[in-house]
Write a protein that holds these residues in place. Sequence first.
Motif, PDB file in Angstrom:
ATOM      1  N   ALA A   1       0.850  -1.184  -0.139  1.00 34.18           N
ATOM      2  CA  ALA A   1       0.077  -0.013   0.023  1.00 34.18           C
ATOM      3  C   ALA A   1       0.732   1.232  -0.009  1.00 34.18           C
ATOM      4  O   ALA A   1       0.480   2.232  -0.432  1.00 34.18           O
ATOM      5  CB  ALA A   1      -0.916  -0.051   1.101  1.00 34.18           C
ATOM      6  N   THR A   2       2.060   1.184   0.578  1.00 29.09           N
ATOM      7  CA  THR A   2       2.862   2.420   0.589  1.00 29.09           C
ATOM      8  C   THR A   2       3.326   3.078  -0.808  1.00 29.09           C
ATOM      9  O   THR A   2       3.483   2.339  -1.859  1.00 29.09           O
ATOM     10  CB  THR A   2       4.139   2.132   1.267  1.00 29.09           C
ATOM     11  OG1 THR A   2       3.863   1.567   2.719  1.00 29.09           O
ATOM     12  CG2 THR A   2       5.024   3.384   1.598  1.00 29.09           C
ATOM     13  N   GLY A   3       2.987   4.151  -1.071  1.00 29.78           N
ATOM     14  CA  GLY A   3       3.221   4.895  -2.348  1.00 29.78           C
ATOM     15  C   GLY A   3       2.018   4.833  -3.180  1.00 29.78           C
ATOM     16  O   GLY A   3       2.109   5.418  -4.424  1.00 29.78           O
ATOM     17  N   LYS A   4       0.870   4.004  -2.816  1.00 26.60           N
ATOM     18  CA  LYS A   4      -0.076   3.795  -4.020  1.00 26.60           C
ATOM     19  C   LYS A   4      -1.416   4.670  -3.455  1.00 26.60           C
ATOM     20  O   LYS A   4      -1.578   5.315  -2.433  1.00 26.60           O
ATOM     21  CB  LYS A   4      -0.479   2.435  -3.772  1.00 26.60           C
ATOM     22  CG  LYS A   4       0.507   1.348  -4.228  1.00 26.60           C
ATOM     23  CD  LYS A   4       0.039   0.438  -4.813  1.00 26.60           C
ATOM     24  CE  LYS A   4       0.923  -0.326  -5.664  1.00 26.60           C
ATOM     25  NZ  LYS A   4       2.073  -0.768  -4.703  1.00 26.60           N
ATOM     26  N   THR A   5      -1.967   5.231  -4.593  1.00 26.08           N
ATOM     27  CA  THR A   5      -3.504   5.784  -4.346  1.00 26.08           C
ATOM     28  C   THR A   5      -4.441   5.095  -3.730  1.00 26.08           C
ATOM     29  O   THR A   5      -4.494   3.885  -3.955  1.00 26.08           O
ATOM     30  CB  THR A   5      -3.968   6.613  -5.558  1.00 26.08           C
ATOM     31  OG1 THR A   5      -4.059   5.639  -6.384  1.00 26.08           O
ATOM     32  CG2 THR A   5      -2.734   7.361  -6.292  1.00 26.08           C
ATOM     33  N   ILE A   6      -5.494   5.526  -3.297  1.00 25.28           N
ATOM     34  CA  ILE A   6      -6.635   4.728  -2.896  1.00 25.28           C
ATOM     35  C   ILE A   6      -6.988   4.104  -3.813  1.00 25.28           C
ATOM     36  O   ILE A   6      -7.535   2.809  -3.884  1.00 25.28           O
ATOM     37  CB  ILE A   6      -7.636   5.839  -2.471  1.00 25.28           C
ATOM     38  CG1 ILE A   6      -7.058   6.262  -0.926  1.00 25.28           C
ATOM     39  CG2 ILE A   6      -9.233   5.154  -1.923  1.00 25.28           C
ATOM     40  CD1 ILE A   6      -7.860   7.567  -0.238  1.00 25.28           C
ATOM     41  N   GLU A   7      -7.300   4.558  -5.269  1.00 19.91           N
ATOM     42  CA  GLU A   7      -7.797   3.841  -6.559  1.00 19.91           C
ATOM     43  C   GLU A   7      -7.060   2.419  -6.624  1.00 19.91           C
ATOM     44  O   GLU A   7      -7.446   1.405  -6.794  1.00 19.91           O
ATOM     45  CB  GLU A   7      -7.777   4.578  -7.472  1.00 19.91           C
ATOM     46  CG  GLU A   7      -9.139   5.639  -7.829  1.00 19.91           C
ATOM     47  CD  GLU A   7      -9.187   6.200  -8.939  1.00 19.91           C
ATOM     48  OE1 GLU A   7      -8.431   6.102  -9.796  1.00 19.91           O
ATOM     49  OE2 GLU A   7     -10.164   7.168  -9.077  1.00 19.91           O
ATOM     50  N   GLU A   8      -5.610   2.775  -6.552  1.00 20.42           N
ATOM     51  CA  GLU A   8      -4.872   1.503  -6.843  1.00 20.42           C
ATOM     52  C   GLU A   8      -4.918   0.503  -5.811  1.00 20.42           C
ATOM     53  O   GLU A   8      -4.780  -0.734  -5.830  1.00 20.42           O
ATOM     54  CB  GLU A   8      -3.249   2.184  -6.810  1.00 20.42           C
ATOM     55  CG  GLU A   8      -3.129   2.796  -8.048  1.00 20.42           C
ATOM     56  CD  GLU A   8      -1.692   3.602  -8.230  1.00 20.42           C
ATOM     57  OE1 GLU A   8      -1.100   3.847  -9.255  1.00 20.42           O
ATOM     58  OE2 GLU A   8      -1.061   3.924  -6.948  1.00 20.42           O
ATOM     59  N   ILE A   9      -5.107   0.945  -4.340  1.00 27.01           N
ATOM     60  CA  ILE A   9      -5.252  -0.286  -3.442  1.00 27.01           C
ATOM     61  C   ILE A   9      -6.517  -0.689  -3.639  1.00 27.01           C
ATOM     62  O   ILE A   9      -6.587  -2.049  -3.457  1.00 27.01           O
ATOM     63  CB  ILE A   9      -5.043   0.790  -2.181  1.00 27.01           C
ATOM     64  CG1 ILE A   9      -3.661   1.154  -2.063  1.00 27.01           C
ATOM     65  CG2 ILE A   9      -5.698  -0.189  -0.805  1.00 27.01           C
ATOM     66  CD1 ILE A   9      -3.423   2.212  -0.659  1.00 27.01           C
ATOM     67  N   GLU A  10      -7.577   0.073  -4.024  1.00 26.11           N
ATOM     68  CA  GLU A  10      -8.782  -0.590  -4.150  1.00 26.11           C
ATOM     69  C   GLU A  10      -8.965  -1.714  -5.211  1.00 26.11           C
ATOM     70  O   GLU A  10      -9.452  -2.870  -5.110  1.00 26.11           O
ATOM     71  CB  GLU A  10      -9.995   0.428  -4.416  1.00 26.11           C
ATOM     72  CG  GLU A  10     -10.345   1.100  -3.076  1.00 26.11           C
ATOM     73  CD  GLU A  10     -11.383   2.473  -3.548  1.00 26.11           C
ATOM     74  OE1 GLU A  10     -11.802   2.874  -2.478  1.00 26.11           O
ATOM     75  OE2 GLU A  10     -11.624   2.742  -4.636  1.00 26.11           O
ATOM     76  N   ALA A  11      -8.015  -1.493  -6.597  1.00 31.57           N
ATOM     77  CA  ALA A  11      -7.935  -2.661  -7.409  1.00 31.57           C
ATOM     78  C   ALA A  11      -7.275  -3.628  -7.010  1.00 31.57           C
ATOM     79  O   ALA A  11      -7.749  -4.763  -7.166  1.00 31.57           O
ATOM     80  CB  ALA A  11      -7.193  -1.729  -8.593  1.00 31.57           C
ATOM     81  N   ILE A  12      -6.254  -3.477  -6.169  1.00 31.57           N
ATOM     82  CA  ILE A  12      -5.244  -4.833  -5.767  1.00 31.57           C
ATOM     83  C   ILE A  12      -6.239  -5.510  -4.681  1.00 31.57           C
ATOM     84  O   ILE A  12      -6.294  -6.794  -4.721  1.00 31.57           O
ATOM     85  CB  ILE A  12      -4.121  -4.149  -5.070  1.00 31.57           C
ATOM     86  CG1 ILE A  12      -3.136  -3.656  -6.080  1.00 31.57           C
ATOM     87  CG2 ILE A  12      -3.369  -5.257  -4.382  1.00 31.57           C
ATOM     88  CD1 ILE A  12      -2.172  -2.845  -5.517  1.00 31.57           C
ATOM     89  N   THR A  13      -6.947  -4.868  -3.876  1.00 26.47           N
ATOM     90  CA  THR A  13      -7.819  -5.504  -2.777  1.00 26.47           C
ATOM     91  C   THR A  13      -8.875  -6.176  -3.593  1.00 26.47           C
ATOM     92  O   THR A  13      -9.285  -7.538  -3.182  1.00 26.47           O
ATOM     93  CB  THR A  13      -8.505  -4.398  -1.856  1.00 26.47           C
ATOM     94  OG1 THR A  13      -7.446  -3.584  -1.440  1.00 26.47           O
ATOM     95  CG2 THR A  13      -9.216  -5.308  -0.968  1.00 26.47           C
TER      96      THR A  13
END
Length: 146
Positions: free
Chosen positions: A78-90
Motif C-alpha cells: 500500500a505504501t506509495g499507492k493511491t486509494i484507487e490503486e489499493i482498491e484495485a489490488i484489494t
Amino acid sequence: MSIDELYREVILDHFENPRNKGVLDPCTVHEHGANPLCGDKIDLYLDLDDEKRVTKVTFEGSGCSISQASVSMLTEIATGKTIEEIEAITGSFKEMMLEDGPNVFEEYEELEDLAALEGVKNYPVRIKCALLGWNTLAEALKKSQE
Ligand code: ZN
C-alpha cells in the motif's frame, strides 16, 4: 523446493520478520480490525498526502501467522499507492480468495508475495485471517475520505 514450500516460506518470513510494525503517531487515520473466530487483532496506521496517496503504513497486531503475514505484505504494497490503486489490488485479492479468481500477483514483482496466500483458500476458516488486514485497510481509507 516445491511451490507450496516456497509459499510457506514467504508467509513465515513475513510472520517472523513483520514489515512496518509499530505505531504511527501522529497519523492521518487509524483503524482497528478483529477476527474473533481466530483471535486475530490488527491496528493499522496510515499517512495520506493531499493527493490521497498513502505515504506510510504501519501496523500493530497479534494472532495467527496468516493474518499477521497478510497485513505485513499489505503495508509494503500500500505504501506509495493511491486509494484507487489499493482498491484495485484489494479487489483482485478478494476475487482470488473468495471467488476462485485468478492468481494475478506473480506477474508483478511488488505484489508477488500476495501470490503466496492463494493456498489459504483451501482452508475456508482461514480466509478471514488473510482478509482481515485488507478489510481493515478498506475501512481506514473510507474513514480518510469522510
Ligand atoms: Zn487467524
